[in-house]
Design a protein around this motif. Structure first.
Motif, PDB file in Angstrom:
ATOM      1  N   LEU A 168       0.878  -1.029  -0.010  1.00 19.26           N
ATOM      2  CA  LEU A 168      -0.011  -0.067   0.021  1.00 19.26           C
ATOM      3  C   LEU A 168       0.965   1.442   0.145  1.00 19.26           C
ATOM      4  O   LEU A 168       0.464   2.286  -0.709  1.00 19.26           O
ATOM      5  CB  LEU A 168      -0.820  -0.123   1.216  1.00 19.26           C
ATOM      6  CG  LEU A 168      -2.050  -0.971   1.213  1.00 19.26           C
ATOM      7  CD1 LEU A 168      -2.811  -1.089   2.630  1.00 19.26           C
ATOM      8  CD2 LEU A 168      -3.056  -0.915   0.121  1.00 19.26           C
ATOM      9  N   HIS A 169       2.146   1.298   0.726  1.00 17.93           N
ATOM     10  CA  HIS A 169       2.767   2.210   0.712  1.00 17.93           C
ATOM     11  C   HIS A 169       3.326   2.732  -0.715  1.00 17.93           C
ATOM     12  O   HIS A 169       3.715   3.844  -1.054  1.00 17.93           O
ATOM     13  CB  HIS A 169       4.146   2.028   2.018  1.00 17.93           C
ATOM     14  CG  HIS A 169       4.966   3.248   1.818  1.00 17.93           C
ATOM     15  ND1 HIS A 169       6.495   2.949   1.563  1.00 17.93           N
ATOM     16  CD2 HIS A 169       4.850   4.306   2.073  1.00 17.93           C
ATOM     17  CE1 HIS A 169       6.977   4.234   1.524  1.00 17.93           C
ATOM     18  NE2 HIS A 169       6.061   5.177   1.962  1.00 17.93           N
ATOM     19  N   GLN A 170       3.733   1.584  -1.393  1.00 17.66           N
ATOM     20  CA  GLN A 170       4.380   1.816  -2.563  1.00 17.66           C
ATOM     21  C   GLN A 170       3.235   2.261  -3.645  1.00 17.66           C
ATOM     22  O   GLN A 170       3.696   3.134  -4.400  1.00 17.66           O
ATOM     23  CB  GLN A 170       4.753   0.221  -3.224  1.00 17.66           C
ATOM     24  CG  GLN A 170       6.115  -0.209  -2.599  1.00 17.66           C
ATOM     25  CD  GLN A 170       6.426  -1.677  -3.027  1.00 17.66           C
ATOM     26  OE1 GLN A 170       5.769  -2.259  -3.934  1.00 17.66           O
ATOM     27  NE2 GLN A 170       7.497  -2.056  -2.335  1.00 17.66           N
ATOM     28  N   LEU A 213       2.200   8.335   5.275  1.00 21.05           N
ATOM     29  CA  LEU A 213       0.963   7.763   4.797  1.00 21.05           C
ATOM     30  C   LEU A 213      -0.169   7.609   5.810  1.00 21.05           C
ATOM     31  O   LEU A 213      -1.274   7.827   5.554  1.00 21.05           O
ATOM     32  CB  LEU A 213       1.311   6.228   4.359  1.00 21.05           C
ATOM     33  CG  LEU A 213       0.318   5.373   3.832  1.00 21.05           C
ATOM     34  CD1 LEU A 213      -0.491   6.064   2.714  1.00 21.05           C
ATOM     35  CD2 LEU A 213       0.569   3.741   3.516  1.00 21.05           C
ATOM     36  N   PHE A 214       0.302   7.276   7.051  1.00 20.71           N
ATOM     37  CA  PHE A 214      -0.669   7.171   8.141  1.00 20.71           C
ATOM     38  C   PHE A 214      -1.356   8.631   8.139  1.00 20.71           C
ATOM     39  O   PHE A 214      -2.686   8.607   8.368  1.00 20.71           O
ATOM     40  CB  PHE A 214      -0.047   7.017   9.289  1.00 20.71           C
ATOM     41  CG  PHE A 214      -0.809   6.483  10.463  1.00 20.71           C
ATOM     42  CD1 PHE A 214      -1.792   5.431  10.566  1.00 20.71           C
ATOM     43  CD2 PHE A 214      -1.079   7.561  11.815  1.00 20.71           C
ATOM     44  CE1 PHE A 214      -2.778   4.990  11.759  1.00 20.71           C
ATOM     45  CE2 PHE A 214      -1.879   7.162  12.521  1.00 20.71           C
ATOM     46  CZ  PHE A 214      -2.675   6.060  12.573  1.00 20.71           C
ATOM     47  N   GLY A 256      -6.250   4.943  -8.381  1.00 19.16           N
ATOM     48  CA  GLY A 256      -5.912   4.040  -7.480  1.00 19.16           C
ATOM     49  C   GLY A 256      -5.831   2.719  -7.677  1.00 19.16           C
ATOM     50  O   GLY A 256      -5.665   2.501  -9.051  1.00 19.16           O
ATOM     51  N   PHE A 257      -5.895   1.719  -6.689  1.00 19.35           N
ATOM     52  CA  PHE A 257      -5.540   0.363  -6.983  1.00 19.35           C
ATOM     53  C   PHE A 257      -6.646  -0.313  -6.351  1.00 19.35           C
ATOM     54  O   PHE A 257      -7.352  -0.114  -5.498  1.00 19.35           O
ATOM     55  CB  PHE A 257      -4.417  -0.081  -6.471  1.00 19.35           C
ATOM     56  CG  PHE A 257      -3.250   0.690  -7.097  1.00 19.35           C
ATOM     57  CD1 PHE A 257      -2.593   0.064  -8.179  1.00 19.35           C
ATOM     58  CD2 PHE A 257      -2.717   1.733  -6.573  1.00 19.35           C
ATOM     59  CE1 PHE A 257      -1.397   0.792  -8.668  1.00 19.35           C
ATOM     60  CE2 PHE A 257      -1.785   2.557  -7.157  1.00 19.35           C
ATOM     61  CZ  PHE A 257      -1.120   1.853  -8.184  1.00 19.35           C
ATOM     62  N   VAL A 258      -7.140  -1.460  -7.133  1.00 19.38           N
ATOM     63  CA  VAL A 258      -7.859  -2.642  -6.171  1.00 19.38           C
ATOM     64  C   VAL A 258      -7.028  -3.837  -6.194  1.00 19.38           C
ATOM     65  O   VAL A 258      -6.631  -4.602  -7.063  1.00 19.38           O
ATOM     66  CB  VAL A 258      -9.052  -2.945  -7.379  1.00 19.38           C
ATOM     67  CG1 VAL A 258      -9.967  -3.889  -6.803  1.00 19.38           C
ATOM     68  CG2 VAL A 258     -10.096  -1.720  -7.785  1.00 19.38           C
ATOM     69  N   MET A 264       6.562 -13.247  -1.530  1.00 17.64           N
ATOM     70  CA  MET A 264       7.983 -13.460  -1.814  1.00 17.64           C
ATOM     71  C   MET A 264       8.641 -11.986  -2.372  1.00 17.64           C
ATOM     72  O   MET A 264       9.767 -11.455  -2.016  1.00 17.64           O
ATOM     73  CB  MET A 264       8.514 -14.477  -2.751  1.00 17.64           C
ATOM     74  CG  MET A 264       8.288 -16.024  -1.816  1.00 17.64           C
ATOM     75  SD  MET A 264       9.458 -16.182  -0.579  1.00 17.64           S
ATOM     76  CE  MET A 264      10.973 -16.419  -1.465  1.00 17.64           C
ATOM     77  N   GLY A 265       7.787 -11.543  -3.177  1.00 19.94           N
ATOM     78  CA  GLY A 265       8.373 -10.354  -3.921  1.00 19.94           C
ATOM     79  C   GLY A 265       8.259  -9.113  -3.114  1.00 19.94           C
ATOM     80  O   GLY A 265       9.022  -8.165  -3.071  1.00 19.94           O
ATOM     81  N   LEU A 266       7.456  -9.173  -2.204  1.00 17.68           N
ATOM     82  CA  LEU A 266       7.270  -8.034  -1.001  1.00 17.68           C
ATOM     83  C   LEU A 266       8.472  -8.258   0.194  1.00 17.68           C
ATOM     84  O   LEU A 266       8.445  -7.492   1.187  1.00 17.68           O
ATOM     85  CB  LEU A 266       5.931  -8.061  -0.286  1.00 17.68           C
ATOM     86  CG  LEU A 266       4.919  -7.491  -1.198  1.00 17.68           C
ATOM     87  CD1 LEU A 266       3.412  -7.609  -0.837  1.00 17.68           C
ATOM     88  CD2 LEU A 266       5.074  -5.837  -1.558  1.00 17.68           C
ATOM     89  N   GLY A 267       9.222  -9.456   0.053  1.00 18.27           N
ATOM     90  CA  GLY A 267      10.389  -9.606   1.060  1.00 18.27           C
ATOM     91  C   GLY A 267       9.858 -10.226   2.375  1.00 18.27           C
ATOM     92  O   GLY A 267      10.224 -10.193   3.474  1.00 18.27           O
ATOM     93  N   ILE A 268       8.859 -11.498   2.330  1.00 13.58           N
ATOM     94  CA  ILE A 268       8.487 -12.026   3.491  1.00 13.58           C
ATOM     95  C   ILE A 268       9.689 -12.742   4.053  1.00 13.58           C
ATOM     96  O   ILE A 268       9.535 -12.914   5.267  1.00 13.58           O
ATOM     97  CB  ILE A 268       7.255 -13.118   3.165  1.00 13.58           C
ATOM     98  CG1 ILE A 268       6.798 -13.522   4.331  1.00 13.58           C
ATOM     99  CG2 ILE A 268       7.784 -14.149   2.156  1.00 13.58           C
ATOM    100  CD1 ILE A 268       5.468 -14.493   4.151  1.00 13.58           C
TER     101      ILE A 268
END
Length: 318
Positions: A62-64, A101-102, A234-236, A310-314
């Motif tokens: 969401l930040h991205q 963002l907050f 925005g995004f869904v 994985m792409g988000l760095g889990i």
């Protein structure tokens, strides 16, 4: 008894009507239950129940998204928030790691379930008190501004929307209706209740094989259409069990994907434990993307959850 009365009055009902009542009937439906339905003591798990890292990674995404959009406003709408765990984990993460963002975020929850909303309000009380007012609730999309800017998020929401069930006999499309006879619910095939079923299949270029059963989620495509009209910029982000149409309606799934969850046990009979078990079906992402395109949405990515996380760095987060 309510469903039987409805059948007696109408002669029969669609499976979508049956599923709607089973899950959402006021005070009696599964999602209206005051018992714990999600988690160890419930009927199934969702990712936020497993570990808060899921919510932290969604917050990172969401930040991205907010960085891409820019501007001084980025609201988040979560549809079907369960116990509120995902909302809590996202809000805690962005308040700590992404303060800018907050500041510009309002977190809006759309949930029909009164029982679940009570749990959400309790869990998110520190974010919804008069001094912060970061969280609010709505019961219908019509309560939103038509110029929504931000992200519309759902995790296992679309798979619980009521579906029609269809089959093909000698190349002709029929709908499976629900009736009640000799003390039990049964399905009977007849001409479809709406031409939208055939139009749905025509659009995704699917012909059901004789004897196949398919769940057709008209409500899901209507919902995506409404979201596209509300979203100004925005995004869904839709996380759910599902497939492309050619996989979902293939011979490998010729009997459909309908499943029932009760005390962490899978079943396929929706006509038992009515109001006491979850009913779910897999999502047709092809129809969602086509309906979204009709109202200005474009697919920016489609992947499985493991690759997404994985792409988000889990790995690094864990």
């Amino acid at each position: 008894e309510k469903i039987i009365k409805r059948i007696n009055e109408k002669g029969r009902i669609t499976f979508a009507e049956f599923m709607e009542d089973s899950l959402y009937y006021p005070g009696l439906g599964y999602y209206e239950s005051t018992k714990n339905i999600i988690g160890k003591d419930g009927d199934y798990y969702t990712s936020p129940d497993i570990h808060p890292v899921f919510g932290r990674l969604i917050a990172k995404q969401l930040h991205q998204m907010a960085q891409i959009l820019g501007g001084d406003k980025f609201d988040i709408l979560e549809m079907g928030a369960g116990k509120g765990l995902l909302a809590r984990d996202i809000l805690e993460c962005i308040s700590k790691n992404y303060p800018d963002l907050f500041k510009k975020t309002n977190y809006i929850i759309l949930d029909r379930s009164t029982a679940l909303r009570d749990q959400q309000e309790s869990l998110l009380s520190k974010f919804s008190d008069p001094t912060k007012r970061k969280v609010c609730w709505i019961q219908d999309l019509s309560e939103l501004s038509v110029s929504f800017v931000g992200s519309i998020l759902s995790n296992e929401f679309f798979d619980a929307l009521p579906v029609h069930r269809a089959t093909t006999v000698n190349g002709t499309l029929y709908e499976l209706f629900v009736t009640h006879k000799d003390g039990r619910f049964i399905e009977t095939a007849d001409r479809p209740s709406t031409e939208d079923l055939s139009r749905y299949l025509e659009r995704i270029r699917i012909s059901l094989g004789d004897g196949s059963i398919a769940e057709i989620n008209l409500e899901a495509v209507r919902m995506i259409s409404r979201l596209g009209k509300i979203l100004d910029k925005g995004f869904v982000l839709t996380i759910d069990y599902g497939h492309h149409a050619y996989d979902l309606f293939s011979q490998a799934r010729r009997l459909g994907t309908l499943l029932c969850y009760h005390k962490h046990t899978l079943g396929t009979d929706p006509f038992i434990r009515i109001g006491e078990q979850d009913i779910t079906t897999h999502i047709d992402f092809t129809s969602l993307s086509l309906s979204g395109k009709d109202v200005g949405l474009e697919v920016t990515g489609f992947t499985d959850q493991m690759s997404f996380l994985m792409g988000l760095g889990i790995a690094q987060e864990m």
